[in-house]
Design a protein around this motif. Structure first.
Motif, PDB file in Angstrom:
ATOM      1  N   ALA A  57     -61.473  51.161  36.431  1.00 32.51           N
ATOM      2  CA  ALA A  57     -61.123  49.888  37.093  1.00 32.51           C
ATOM      3  C   ALA A  57     -61.418  48.675  36.208  1.00 32.51           C
ATOM      4  O   ALA A  57     -60.514  47.869  35.951  1.00 32.51           O
ATOM      5  N   PRO A  58     -62.644  48.529  35.671  1.00 34.51           N
ATOM      6  CA  PRO A  58     -62.860  47.346  34.825  1.00 34.51           C
ATOM      7  C   PRO A  58     -62.039  47.382  33.541  1.00 34.51           C
ATOM      8  O   PRO A  58     -61.621  46.333  33.047  1.00 34.51           O
ATOM      9  N   MET A  59     -61.775  48.589  33.031  1.00 31.84           N
ATOM     10  CA  MET A  59     -60.937  48.671  31.816  1.00 31.84           C
ATOM     11  C   MET A  59     -59.547  48.122  32.089  1.00 31.84           C
ATOM     12  O   MET A  59     -58.977  47.406  31.271  1.00 31.84           O
ATOM     13  N   LEU A  60     -59.006  48.476  33.239  1.00 29.34           N
ATOM     14  CA  LEU A  60     -57.660  47.993  33.575  1.00 29.34           C
ATOM     15  C   LEU A  60     -57.660  46.473  33.618  1.00 29.34           C
ATOM     16  O   LEU A  60     -56.742  45.824  33.100  1.00 29.34           O
ATOM     17  N   ASP A  61     -58.708  45.897  34.195  1.00 28.52           N
ATOM     18  CA  ASP A  61     -58.766  44.432  34.275  1.00 28.52           C
ATOM     19  C   ASP A  61     -58.936  43.807  32.888  1.00 28.52           C
ATOM     20  O   ASP A  61     -58.298  42.816  32.563  1.00 28.52           O
ATOM     21  N   LEU A  62     -59.795  44.412  32.064  1.00 32.55           N
ATOM     22  CA  LEU A  62     -59.997  43.853  30.715  1.00 32.55           C
ATOM     23  C   LEU A  62     -58.699  43.938  29.905  1.00 32.55           C
ATOM     24  O   LEU A  62     -58.323  42.987  29.213  1.00 32.55           O
ATOM     25  N   LEU A  63     -58.008  45.049  30.032  1.00 32.49           N
ATOM     26  CA  LEU A  63     -56.782  45.237  29.225  1.00 32.49           C
ATOM     27  C   LEU A  63     -55.643  44.361  29.721  1.00 32.49           C
ATOM     28  O   LEU A  63     -54.825  43.903  28.916  1.00 32.49           O
ATOM     29  N   SER A  64     -55.602  44.119  31.017  1.00 37.24           N
ATOM     30  CA  SER A  64     -54.444  43.380  31.546  1.00 37.24           C
ATOM     31  C   SER A  64     -54.427  41.947  31.019  1.00 37.24           C
ATOM     32  O   SER A  64     -53.381  41.327  30.950  1.00 37.24           O
ATOM     33  N   THR A  65     -55.595  41.429  30.591  1.00 36.91           N
ATOM     34  CA  THR A  65     -55.591  40.058  30.073  1.00 36.91           C
ATOM     35  C   THR A  65     -55.394  40.032  28.556  1.00 36.91           C
ATOM     36  O   THR A  65     -55.009  39.013  28.002  1.00 36.91           O
ATOM     37  N   SER A  66     -55.662  41.153  27.865  1.00 29.75           N
ATOM     38  CA  SER A  66     -55.654  41.069  26.395  1.00 29.75           C
ATOM     39  C   SER A  66     -54.659  42.002  25.705  1.00 29.75           C
ATOM     40  O   SER A  66     -54.161  41.682  24.633  1.00 29.75           O
ATOM     41  N   ALA A  67     -54.361  43.152  26.324  1.00 31.66           N
ATOM     42  CA  ALA A  67     -53.679  44.192  25.541  1.00 31.66           C
ATOM     43  C   ALA A  67     -52.185  43.953  25.358  1.00 31.66           C
ATOM     44  O   ALA A  67     -51.492  43.595  26.297  1.00 31.66           O
ATOM     45  N   ARG A  68     -51.729  44.143  24.130  1.00 27.21           N
ATOM     46  CA  ARG A  68     -50.293  44.135  23.818  1.00 27.21           C
ATOM     47  C   ARG A  68     -49.926  45.536  23.360  1.00 27.21           C
ATOM     48  O   ARG A  68     -50.684  46.163  22.627  1.00 27.21           O
ATOM     49  N   ARG A  69     -48.750  45.987  23.762  1.00 26.81           N
ATOM     50  CA  ARG A  69     -48.343  47.347  23.396  1.00 26.81           C
ATOM     51  C   ARG A  69     -47.558  47.334  22.084  1.00 26.81           C
ATOM     52  O   ARG A  69     -46.614  46.566  21.946  1.00 26.81           O
ATOM     53  N   ARG A  70     -47.991  48.110  21.096  1.00 25.77           N
ATOM     54  CA  ARG A  70     -47.277  48.208  19.813  1.00 25.77           C
ATOM     55  C   ARG A  70     -47.044  49.682  19.514  1.00 25.77           C
ATOM     56  O   ARG A  70     -47.805  50.531  19.956  1.00 25.77           O
ATOM     57  N   SER A  71     -46.012  49.954  18.704  1.00 29.82           N
ATOM     58  CA  SER A  71     -45.642  51.363  18.519  1.00 29.82           C
ATOM     59  C   SER A  71     -46.789  52.178  17.919  1.00 29.82           C
ATOM     60  O   SER A  71     -47.439  51.756  16.962  1.00 29.82           O
ATOM     61  N   ASN A  72     -46.994  53.307  18.527  1.00 25.22           N
ATOM     62  CA  ASN A  72     -48.035  54.278  18.147  1.00 25.22           C
ATOM     63  C   ASN A  72     -49.480  53.774  18.263  1.00 25.22           C
ATOM     64  O   ASN A  72     -50.418  54.488  17.914  1.00 25.22           O
ATOM     65  N   GLN A  73     -49.637  52.544  18.732  1.00 24.29           N
ATOM     66  CA  GLN A  73     -50.994  52.013  18.865  1.00 24.29           C
ATOM     67  C   GLN A  73     -51.516  52.245  20.288  1.00 24.29           C
ATOM     68  O   GLN A  73     -50.726  52.320  21.230  1.00 24.29           O
ATOM     69  N   ILE A  74     -52.832  52.350  20.400  1.00 28.14           N
ATOM     70  CA  ILE A  74     -53.441  52.411  21.733  1.00 28.14           C
ATOM     71  C   ILE A  74     -54.518  51.327  21.826  1.00 28.14           C
ATOM     72  O   ILE A  74     -55.098  50.951  20.802  1.00 28.14           O
ATOM     73  N   ASN A  75     -54.755  50.823  23.008  1.00 29.34           N
ATOM     74  CA  ASN A  75     -55.772  49.783  23.194  1.00 29.34           C
ATOM     75  C   ASN A  75     -57.089  50.351  23.689  1.00 29.34           C
ATOM     76  O   ASN A  75     -58.146  49.797  23.431  1.00 29.34           O
ATOM     77  N   ALA A  76     -56.992  51.424  24.445  1.00 30.61           N
ATOM     78  CA  ALA A  76     -58.215  52.023  24.997  1.00 30.61           C
ATOM     79  C   ALA A  76     -58.094  53.534  24.941  1.00 30.61           C
ATOM     80  O   ALA A  76     -57.016  54.088  25.159  1.00 30.61           O
ATOM     81  N   LEU A  77     -59.221  54.176  24.626  1.00 30.25           N
ATOM     82  CA  LEU A  77     -59.237  55.631  24.503  1.00 30.25           C
ATOM     83  C   LEU A  77     -60.332  56.206  25.401  1.00 30.25           C
ATOM     84  O   LEU A  77     -61.471  55.730  25.378  1.00 30.25           O
ATOM     85  N   ILE A  78     -59.955  57.210  26.182  1.00 25.19           N
ATOM     86  CA  ILE A  78     -60.950  57.916  27.003  1.00 25.19           C
ATOM     87  C   ILE A  78     -61.003  59.354  26.509  1.00 25.19           C
ATOM     88  O   ILE A  78     -60.035  60.105  26.643  1.00 25.19           O
TER      89      ILE A  78
END
Ligand code: AMP
Length: 419
Positions: A57-78
């Motif tokens: 839940a907090p990861m989703l909130d943190l990513l929704s304000t900062s993350a941009r999607r780029r090819s083959n890149q990931i913003n968060a890994l579990i």
């Protein structure tokens, strides 16, 4: 504490409400605010505590304000130890991200790599992965970590015990060092703490009260039985337990109703919870059970998630769950609040696959005990490639004086199983 006090967005709170969560679990209350503040955390929590939502839940909130999607890149890994857990965590992400635009994916070994490479091509915000397959994908340039800002190690202790230490250190060398890291583990062993010291920066340490750390206190065993004799065996076991309260799991609503009818006929007081019952009826039935009005609660997995019933001495798997992880959720309903618990599974030959998946997940065979008079005509085969159950050590007998040189074949201690 309520969800709106944790600092989560309205979208997540709505998703939790849709999932039927009324209040945060202890691990959620403690972890979510710290993660939202950008802190590293080390959390001692096991399956069944609501730990997945506490990081997703907090990861989703943190990513929704900062993350941009780029090819083959990931913003968060579990990172998770098993395919089953990977699938389950990804399902939770889907559930909690229902009101968000974020894209997630899951990758694990044992299946074709190409579809996973295709999925990663456009980039994903959150990736759930087992270590070996993730390394393979990285070596083939299908996944890149330059944009990674969040890392979670889930079930770190199992990751180490399943032998992923090497893969993890390989991965940790590649991941950007500027990131937020969250570590979850059922136990904070010395090995886990050593790992934590290498990867976390000034972490907040969260340990739940002992009542949440249940599995070690549960005596789990299975009774092989022919399918059509399961109800009779359950009645025999209940008679032996003389009035003990028990939570009985079945796989379908229909099975719950049929079993309830048969057990009522045999004189037991029953409460039933399953997906066809309204929330009000479920709560009423649960309350009847909690206050001791009913001796048995019969439930399906869907209805029984998140139940917190203290003092529950016995869980019975009348049906083995279809999803191996559910076995862990189910048996975690007993052995709480520093009490010991017992979990009995009634297993017939056609449950073999489900049993094998569970034992593979546990990395241990569940102890078998035939009940006299209920030995099955069709035997349940033993799962292959899983270590034997730990046998309790027998007290050593005083040694007799030796007459001749030691014969190596006599040196085996029957209390120790080969591992
Ligand atoms: P976990 O420990 O993450 O495997 O979660 C165990 C179960 O608890 C899952 O089935 C979740 O759907 C459920 N759960 C998680 N958070 C809550 C909550 N706040 N209230 C009720 N159930 C929850």
């Amino acid at each position: 504490m309520k969800f709106d006090e944790l600092g989560l967005s309205a979208g997540i709170q709505q998703a939790f409400a849709d999932a039927g969560y009324l209040t945060p679990t202890p691990v959620q209350s403690k972890t979510i605010p710290l993660v939202l503040q950008g802190k590293d955390v080390m959390v001692a929590a096991q399956t069944g505590t609501g730990k997945t939502a506490s990081f997703v839940a907090p990861m989703l909130d943190l990513l929704s304000t900062s993350a941009r999607r780029r090819s083959n890149q990931i913003n968060a890994l579990i990172l998770v130890p098993t395919r089953e857990l990977a699938i389950q965590v990804h399902q939770s992400i889907r559930d909690y991200a229902i009101n968000s635009e974020l894209r997630s994916a899951v990758v694990y070994g044992g299946v074709k790599i190409n579809p996973q490479m295709m999925t990663l091509r456009g980039g994903v915000h959150l990736l759930v992965a087992t270590p070996g397959r993730l390394l393979d994908l990285h070596q083939q340039n299908a996944v890149k970590f330059d944009q990674l800002s969040l890392l979670v190690l889930d079930e770190a202790d199992r990751m180490l015990s399943l032998g992923f230490a090497h893969e993890m250190s390989q991965l940790l060398r590649i991941l950007p060092s500027k990131r937020q890291t969250l570590l979850f583990s059922a136990t904070l062993s010395t090995q886990v703490k050593t790992l934590a010291a290498q990867i976390l920066k000034n972490p907040a340490e969260i340990t739940l009260s002992p009542e949440r750390i249940a599995a070690v206190k549960i005596d789990q065993w299975l009774a092989p039985v022919d399918k059509k004799r399961k109800t009779a065996l359950l009645l025999a076991l209940l008679a032996k337990k003389s009035g003990k309260q028990a939570l009985v799991f079945v796989n379908t609503k229909n099975a719950a109703d049929v079993l309830a009818k048969n057990l009522t006929k045999a004189g037991h007081s029953i409460a039933v919870i399953h997906g066809d019952k309204s929330q009000a009826v479920r709560l009423r039935n649960l309350n009847e059970f909690k206050t001791g009005k009913s001796q048995l609660l019969i439930g399906t997995d869907v209805a029984s998630r998140g139940l917190d019933i203290s003092n529950l001495p016995l869980v019975v798997n009348f049906d083995l769950p279809k999803v191996a992880e559910d076995y862990v959720h189910r048996i975690g309903r007993t052995g709480r609040a520093s009490k010991t618990g017992e979990a009995i599974s009634l297993v017939s030959a056609d449950d073999y696959e489900k049993l094998r998946n569970i034992e593979q997940l546990l990395q241990e065979l569940i102890r078998r005990e035939s009940v006299a008079g209920f030995e099955p005509i069709t035997t349940v085969p033993e799962s292959q490639g899983v270590p034997s159950p730990r046998k309790p050590k027998k007290p050593k007998k005083p040694k007799k004086p030796k007459k001749s040189a030691t014969n190596p074949s006599n040196t085996h201690n029957p209390g120790e199983s080969p591992r």
